[in-house]
Design a protein around this motif. Structure first.
Motif: not given
Length: 193
Positions: A108-122
């Motif tokens: 099982v993988l549980i992930s609270t993290a996400s990355h911005p859709l905006d490439a500059k921020r990412r």
């Protein structure tokens, strides 16, 4: 106006830099404890499990099988009788709260993290994190993935291999990619023990 630290930003759901030195140190501590737990011989499993449980906000009567990985540990809140089978990963940049009697199958993988859709921020290395809440008596099947911001209701069953990216109602079975409700759990599904 007080400037928030990267850790405070992370915990409040704002964009933050995980490359921050304090957050790197927190992750290094958690990884070291996970490694100690994962490499412990069977004869030392109980003492290694106690060390691992020391990372978590609460873990009464929990049992975790090696291997187990988490990012920080201090954002993991376990209810009574929590069980995680082999190869569970919890990426806990935001709180992950488990009710009582929750069972996680292998992988099982549980992930609270996400990355911005905006490439500059990412590309700058920013990320965000949203809490995950898992109710009482939930069973999460083998290889299921639970994404950021999801709430899973009491007594729900997450089928093996499901990708949960939306809230799951109580007393339902969800399956698929993305997961959808495939049925309600009815009274005839329960037996007296």
């Amino acid at each position: 106006m007080q400037t928030l630290t990267e850790k405070e930003k992370m915990l409040s759901g704002e964009y933050y830099f995980p490359s921050n030195k304090v957050l790197q140190q927190d992750r290094a501590k958690a990884k070291a404890v996970c490694q100690q737990f994962n490499l412990a011989p069977e004869s030392a499993n109980k003492s290694a499990l106690r060390a691992l449980q020391g990372l978590f906000a609460a873990s009464p009567n929990s049992w975790i099988e090696p291997t187990f990985y988490c990012d920080y540990g201090y954002n993991i809140h376990m209810g009574r009788n929590f069980y995680a089978n082999h190869n569970v990963v919890i990426l806990d940049a935001a709180p992950v709260t488990f009710g009582d009697d929750v069972m996680l199958a292998p992988g099982v993988l549980i992930s609270t993290a996400s990355h911005p859709l905006d490439a500059k921020r990412r590309n700058k290395g920013l990320e965000t994190a949203k809490p995950i809440t898992i109710g009482n008596s939930v069973w999460i099947g083998m290889g299921a993935k639970i994404l950021d911001g999801v709430t899973i209701g009491d007594n729900a069953v997450i089928a093996a291999g499901a990708l949960v990216n939306k809230d799951v109602p109580a007393n339902t079975v969800v399956a698929g990619v993305p997961a959808v409700v495939i049925r309600q759990i009815e009274n005839e599904d329960t037996i007296s023990v």
